[in-house]
Motif scaffolding. Structure first.
Motif, short mmCIF file in Angstrom:
data_model
loop_
_atom_site.label_atom_id
_atom_site.label_comp_id
_atom_site.label_asym_id
_atom_site.label_seq_id
_atom_site.Cartn_x
_atom_site.Cartn_y
_atom_site.Cartn_z
N LYS A 267 9.93 -6.39 0.94
CA LYS A 267 9.55 -5.35 1.66
C LYS A 267 8.20 -4.91 1.07
O LYS A 267 8.08 -3.48 1.38
N GLU A 269 6.98 -4.34 -1.84
CA GLU A 269 6.86 -3.44 -2.91
C GLU A 269 6.38 -3.96 -4.38
O GLU A 269 5.70 -3.39 -4.93
N CYS A 270 6.97 -5.26 -4.58
CA CYS A 270 6.96 -5.83 -5.95
C CYS A 270 5.69 -6.57 -6.26
O CYS A 270 5.37 -6.50 -7.56
N VAL A 289 3.08 -1.75 -0.11
CA VAL A 289 2.72 -0.63 -0.49
C VAL A 289 2.20 -1.17 -2.07
O VAL A 289 2.10 -0.33 -3.25
N PHE A 290 2.09 -2.37 -2.24
CA PHE A 290 1.86 -2.75 -3.71
C PHE A 290 0.27 -2.76 -3.81
O PHE A 290 -0.03 -2.19 -4.65
N PHE A 291 -0.57 -3.02 -2.99
CA PHE A 291 -1.91 -3.06 -3.13
C PHE A 291 -2.56 -1.68 -2.96
O PHE A 291 -1.90 -0.69 -2.11
N SER A 292 -3.56 -1.24 -3.64
CA SER A 292 -4.16 0.12 -3.55
C SER A 292 -5.03 -0.10 -2.19
O SER A 292 -5.27 -1.23 -1.88
#
Lengths: 337, 381
Positions: A267, A269-270, A289-292
């Motif tokens: 999903k 996140e990791c 949502v892992f990368f900035s």
């Protein structure tokens, strides 16, 4: 709290199904075995096609034998929401025990709950627990039209002054900066809604240097900046070239073609499924949502589990009905070792 | 009173409810110098204070690979850093730092348990945090009231916590186990009165016109140096869920009306006991002896604490031996005596709470882990 992430299945029987708003159904499911309904929890359901869909728990009965869901009929439904809307009392379907990725932390001095559209389903339970605890909270509910906003009457009854509505076509759209003017560094904000809304809040949050751990959201990793479309993926080192369908992820397509890729959360996140991009014809729709933000703009890597490739870079052009679609399929070449 | 249902009269129930306030430590034990590792009701905790002095109880296992956070260090105003890979959490249990990436996985967190500091203790609620109501913390106001003085200690008992509750709910054992200090034969020859409601059980015993045992003769002479003669003695034991017992004890010059409410010719103490199950066979027994006379005399505080410590050492030895015998005789049940009425009400309240929780938790353990659905695309709403 962090434990209930592994799915366990039982049999559910539809107890009642009725409209909760235009295009939204409230579905009550009776369970064989009682469950504890925690705020922020969801269940997975297996639909007729064999696929699995996740729905937030809007509520549950005292004895834990019955759970309530709210299901939006998606115009681009691939079958999930259409099937859910066809359910009648007595229908049987497999359902997991509640899963928890979006826990409410008890004890914050102030709470802001922000729901966009069908995202209200993830926040109804939180709001009622906060009310029971006598917490300082505001439930902000954003929608396009009143008719399409689920559970409005009961929310108004339950939360009174603590409920704030922003309805686009009544001339009261949400202003994210004004919303965050009411947030101090001790406030926890929980949100669930369209990615554009959540992204706008996240940007404003970062810009104001509010503490990032106080911004809570559920990511299911399913909604992007672009509609999901077919695209071509190439992994030359594996001799693989395949079309990623709208109903599968890039990671699914690679695995289906025999590529061994590491992954975990599925999903976004990791960061375990991150792959380097060799070349690109189209735009990467980063849904993780892992990368900035900075890393996403680079477009040199992507999270294969949620991110996709789309035709255009500018999301505004998407809405532009007259724009002629490009003839070639968007294509990405990945360096998979 | 709700119907608590039948309780097996011979059941050896060793379980504990999770929805309740348990003491994790004395106020002075939890600080910023070090992180305290304690297990409360089977939940390993890392306990510390924030810079502004607030106590914090986090699950003592990092989200990532479960390294004990209690082996880590405190960082910033309220944070803790994992000793293994440096993940950081704030006092709410939210991850605030991850190594080697620019963002933080929004799922990363450890449980932060509700904590309240009250009556010189740090109380933790190991169950459903949305039910953690501070008004349910047992009344131990004598611990920090200016009208009372005293001190206590902690006993790390290798025995199930309900054995300690049994011990305190029936003081008949004083006659046999504590014969040199507080025991006397009138304990078992006087009647007890037992009352209860949904959260408390009270056992009252009055002994009129008796010889004061050594412990109480000494206390009388602390307050009334010329005291001679016989006394009236009282023991009013109050249990409050899930595991606190405060005992109003004392003696007064016989016939001066103490048992009718005039205690002016006597000495009064409160034995404060709160017992935290560590697991099914170990408990942390926090106690103090508070008194409402000679408040300014530290000598008496120390003497009473050491005296009670000696008495409780006799209990500890018995409880450990009892636990060993229970484990050595797994097929043997408990039988009950008339004197167990108070303890049996306690057991019934606890059993009802445990069963209510088990009903709701069934889902967490009895689902079918085998019947997973066919792999399918995952999408939401």
């Amino acid at each position: 709290m962090a434990g209930s992430v592994q799915a366990r299945w039982q049999t559910g029987r539809v107890h009642a199904a009725a409209p909760a708003a235009e295009g939204i159904r409230r579905i009550e499911i009776e369970l064989e075995q009682p469950v504890r309904v925690e705020p922020g929890a969801h269940v997975d359901l297996r639909i007729d096609s064999g696929d699995v869909r996740s729905y937030s728990l809007v509520g549950g009965s005292q004895d834990g034998r019955r759970i309530t869901l709210g299901v939006n009929l998606s115009p681009t439904s691939r079958g999930g929401s259409r099937y859910m809307h066809s359910l009648e009392p007595g229908d049987i379907l497999p359902v997991t025990f509640p899963l928890q990725n979006f826990p409410l932390r008890v004890g914050a001095p102030r709470y802001m709950l922000l729901a966009g559209g069908i995202g209200i389903t993830a926040l109804v339970g939180m709001a009622s627990v906060l009310r029971r605890l006598g917490a300082d909270y505001t439930l902000v509910f954003v929608g396009r039209t009143r008719e399409r906003m689920a559970f409005l009457e009961e929310l108004r009854e339950a939360h009174g002054e603590n409920l704030r509505l922003h309805i686009d076509d009544e001339g009261a759209p949400l202003s994210v900066p004004q919303l965050l003017d009411q947030v101090d560094p001790a406030t926890e904000l929980y949100m669930c809604g369209p990615i554009r809304l959540m992204d706008a809040v996240r940007r404003e949050w970062l810009q104001r240097e509010l503490p990032l751990p106080n911004l809570r959201y559920e990511t299911f990793g399913s909604s992007g900046w672009f509609q999901a479309e077919e695209f071509l993926v190439r992994a030359p080192s594996w001799g693989v070239e395949t079309v990623v369908g709208t109903g599968e992820s890039l990671l699914d397509a690679l695995e289906r073609s025999g590529v061994e890729a590491m992954s975990d959360c599925r999903k976004g996140e990791c960061g375990l499924c991150v792959l380097p991009v060799e070349s690109l014809d189209g735009a990467i729709d980063h849904r993780d949502v892992f990368f900035s933000e900075r890393q996403k703009q680079d477009d040199t890597t992507l999270c294969a589990c949620v991110s996709r490739v789309a035709r255009r870079k500018d999301p505004a052009a998407q809405a532009d009905q007259g724009a002629p679609p490009s003839s070639s399929m968007p294509t990405i070449t990945l360096d998979v070792h | 009173m709700t119907d608590l249902g039948p309780t097996g009269a011979t059941a050896k129930n060793m379980d504990y409810p999770l929805n309740g306030w348990y003491v994790a430590g004395w106020d002075h034990e939890i600080g910023r110098k070090e992180i305290t590792a304690r297990t409360v009701a089977g939940r390993p905790l890392a306990l510390y204070r924030t810079e502004d002095g607030r106590p914090v109880a986090l699950a003592d296992a990092c989200w990532h690979r479960l390294a004990p956070l209690s082996m880590g260090q405190l960082v910033g105003a309220d944070g803790i850093q994992c000793p293994y890979h440096g993940l950081r959490y704030n006092s709410a249990g939210r991850c605030t730092h991850m190594p080697a990436q620019e963002t933080i996985n929004p799922s990363a967190m450890v449980a932060s348990y509700p904590v309240v500091e009250r009556h010189r203790f740090i109380w933790v609620w190991p169950g459903d945090p949305t039910l953690a109501d501070p008004s349910l913390i047992p009344d131990m106001h004598q611990m920090d009231s200016p009208d009372w003085a005293g001190d206590g200690r902690t006993i790390d008992v290798a025995a199930n916590y309900q054995l300690v509750l049994d011990n305190l709910m029936d003081l008949t054992h004083e006659e046999f186990l504590h014969s040199s200090s507080i025991g006397q034969k009138e304990l078992s020859s006087s009647d007890i009165d037992v009352t209860h409601d949904e959260r408390t059980v009270t056992v009252t015993r009055y002994m009129e016109d008796i010889e004061a045992p050594p412990f109480w003769r000494k206390n009388m002479r602390d307050r009334f140096p010329d005291f001679e003669g016989r006394v009236d003695r009282w023991q009013i034991i109050t249990f409050e869920m899930p595991s606190t017992i405060c005992i109003d004890v004392g003696v007064a010059e016989a016939g001066t009306g103490a048992l009718e409410g005039d205690r002016s010719r006597g000495v009064n103490g409160f034995v404060m006991n709160t017992i935290t199950p560590v697991d099914r066979r170990r408990s942390l027994y926090f106690w103090a002896f508070m008194r409402n006379y000679c408040l300014d005399q530290q000598r008496i505080t120390t003497q009473l604490r050491d005296g009670v410590h000696g008495v409780f050492a006799e209990d500890e030895e018995m409880l450990m031996a009892q636990q060993e015998a229970i484990e050595a005789n797994p097929d043997h049940e408990f039988y009950n005596l008339n004197i167990d009425a108070g303890g049996m009400w306690v057991r019934r309240l606890i059993q009802a709470a445990v069963e209510a929780e088990r009903m709701m938790e069934q889902g967490a353990s009895s689902g079918d882990p085998v019947a997973t659905p066919a792999e399918g695309a995952r999408a939401v709403r």
